[in-house]
Design a protein around this motif. Structure first.
Motif, short mmCIF file in Angstrom:
data_model
loop_
_atom_site.label_atom_id
_atom_site.label_comp_id
_atom_site.label_asym_id
_atom_site.label_seq_id
_atom_site.Cartn_x
_atom_site.Cartn_y
_atom_site.Cartn_z
N ASN A 157 0.84 -1.21 0.00
CA ASN A 157 0.00 0.00 0.00
C ASN A 157 0.86 1.25 0.00
N ALA A 158 0.26 2.35 -0.42
CA ALA A 158 0.95 3.64 -0.40
C ALA A 158 -0.09 4.73 -0.18
N THR A 159 0.35 5.85 0.37
CA THR A 159 -0.51 7.02 0.53
C THR A 159 0.23 8.26 0.05
N LEU A 160 -0.53 9.26 -0.33
CA LEU A 160 0.04 10.54 -0.77
C LEU A 160 -0.85 11.66 -0.26
N ASP A 161 -0.25 12.63 0.43
CA ASP A 161 -0.98 13.80 0.92
C ASP A 161 -0.91 14.91 -0.13
N VAL A 162 -2.08 15.47 -0.45
CA VAL A 162 -2.16 16.57 -1.42
C VAL A 162 -2.80 17.77 -0.72
N VAL A 163 -2.06 18.85 -0.59
CA VAL A 163 -2.56 20.05 0.10
C VAL A 163 -3.40 20.88 -0.87
N ILE A 164 -4.64 21.15 -0.49
CA ILE A 164 -5.58 21.92 -1.31
C ILE A 164 -5.65 23.35 -0.79
N THR A 165 -5.44 24.32 -1.67
CA THR A 165 -5.52 25.73 -1.30
C THR A 165 -6.37 26.47 -2.33
N GLY A 166 -6.66 27.74 -2.02
CA GLY A 166 -7.39 28.59 -2.96
C GLY A 166 -8.88 28.36 -3.00
N GLY A 167 -9.39 27.52 -2.11
CA GLY A 167 -10.83 27.25 -2.05
C GLY A 167 -11.44 27.84 -0.80
N LYS A 168 -12.56 27.30 -0.40
CA LYS A 168 -13.21 27.77 0.82
C LYS A 168 -12.66 27.01 2.02
N ASP A 169 -12.60 27.69 3.15
CA ASP A 169 -12.11 27.04 4.37
C ASP A 169 -13.18 26.11 4.91
N PRO A 170 -12.76 24.99 5.49
CA PRO A 170 -13.73 24.06 6.06
C PRO A 170 -14.47 24.70 7.23
N VAL A 171 -15.72 24.36 7.39
CA VAL A 171 -16.55 24.88 8.48
C VAL A 171 -16.53 23.89 9.63
N THR A 172 -16.10 24.37 10.79
CA THR A 172 -16.11 23.52 11.97
C THR A 172 -17.54 23.35 12.45
N PRO A 173 -17.96 22.11 12.75
CA PRO A 173 -19.33 21.89 13.22
C PRO A 173 -19.66 22.77 14.42
N GLY A 174 -20.78 23.50 14.33
CA GLY A 174 -21.21 24.37 15.41
C GLY A 174 -20.63 25.76 15.35
N GLU A 175 -19.70 25.97 14.43
CA GLU A 175 -19.03 27.28 14.34
C GLU A 175 -20.01 28.39 14.01
N GLU A 176 -20.90 28.13 13.02
CA GLU A 176 -21.87 29.15 12.63
C GLU A 176 -22.85 29.45 13.74
N ASP A 177 -23.27 28.40 14.46
CA ASP A 177 -24.21 28.60 15.56
C ASP A 177 -23.60 29.44 16.67
N GLU A 178 -22.30 29.14 16.96
CA GLU A 178 -21.64 29.89 18.02
C GLU A 178 -21.55 31.37 17.65
N GLY A 179 -21.24 31.62 16.37
CA GLY A 179 -21.14 33.01 15.93
C GLY A 179 -22.47 33.72 16.07
N GLY A 180 -23.55 33.02 15.70
CA GLY A 180 -24.88 33.61 15.79
C GLY A 180 -25.26 33.90 17.22
N CYS A 181 -24.94 32.97 18.11
CA CYS A 181 -25.30 33.15 19.51
C CYS A 181 -24.55 34.32 20.12
N SER A 182 -23.25 34.42 19.80
CA SER A 182 -22.46 35.49 20.40
C SER A 182 -22.94 36.85 19.91
N ALA A 183 -23.31 36.92 18.62
CA ALA A 183 -23.78 38.19 18.08
C ALA A 183 -25.12 38.56 18.70
N THR A 184 -25.98 37.57 18.85
CA THR A 184 -27.31 37.83 19.42
C THR A 184 -27.22 38.21 20.88
N SER A 185 -26.36 37.48 21.62
CA SER A 185 -26.26 37.76 23.05
C SER A 185 -25.59 39.10 23.30
N GLY A 186 -24.81 39.59 22.33
CA GLY A 186 -24.16 40.87 22.52
C GLY A 186 -25.10 42.05 22.43
#
Length: 206
Positions: A157-186
């Motif tokens: 077997n073999a593996t190869l890592d390929v770094v992807i750039t120039g696209g959209k950043d991955p969204v961490t689960p719950g990240e959008e909700d946390e942002g919404g909550c902090s903005a609302t609570s502020g």
């Protein structure tokens, strides 16, 4: 007796599916991505081949890269392969000569013969996903003795890592909700501060 029959059937199916002849037209799910390799169908009986994945180690989102899985040594009569991707969703694999796409993975259409001991090469292309991150390419190469039996073969077997750039950043689960909550609570905090300031001014004016 009923409890034995399903087990017997499963073993029989495994034996049939496990023969080298049955998989001469390729099989998916053996790239090593899920921990499953060619050893489930081919019993090693010779020195293992050397398997390498060649191609760009970095791509921009949407870019097409040329890759190859190369098998050197082993029993050295015929060769097959399986390639899959993981780590970042959305990559597109396209089969090259002598290979095909099965269940989103690449495998051989028919085994390729080793010629005068030279390595066997399976070429393919990969279109980078739209999301940034490290895409992992998983590859398995099988070098067989060509007797259509499951013994006397070898793989690696073999593996190869390929770094992807120039696209959209991955969204961490719950990240959008946390942002919404902090903005609302502020908002209530700001409003409360304004009201307190107005009340203080009124007391001073009075």
């Amino acid at each position: 007796m009923r409890s034995i029959l399903p087990s017997v059937g499963a073993v029989a199916l495994c034996l049939v599916a496990g023969s080298a002849f049955a998989n001469s037209t390729g099989i998916s799910g053996r790239s090593g991505k899920e921990g499953v390799s060619c050893a489930t169908c081919h019993t090693a009986g010779a020195a293992a081949p050397t398997v390498t994945l060649e191609g760009p180690a970095a791509l921009t989102a949407g870019q097409t890269g040329n890759y190859a899985l190369i098998i050197t040594g082993g029993p050295g009569v015929k060769a097959g392969f399986n390639v899959a991707t993981g780590g970042v969703d959305g990559a597109t694999l396209t089969a090259g000569a002598g290979s095909k796409l099965v269940n989103g993975e690449l495998t051989h259409s028919l085994p390729k013969a080793f010629v005068n001991g030279a390595p066997v090469r399976f070429d393919f292309t990969l279109v980078a996903p739209a999301t940034n991150g490290t895409l992992k390419v998983f590859g398995a190469g099988n070098s067989v003795n060509g007797d259509n039996e499951k013994t006397g073969d070898a793989h690696a077997n073999a593996t190869l890592d390929v770094v992807i750039t120039g696209g959209k950043d991955p969204v961490t689960p719950g990240e959008e909700d946390e942002g919404g909550c902090s903005a609302t609570s502020g908002a209530p905090l700001v409003m409360g501060a304004v009201l307190a300031l107005l009340a203080a001014r009124r007391r001073r004016a009075g």
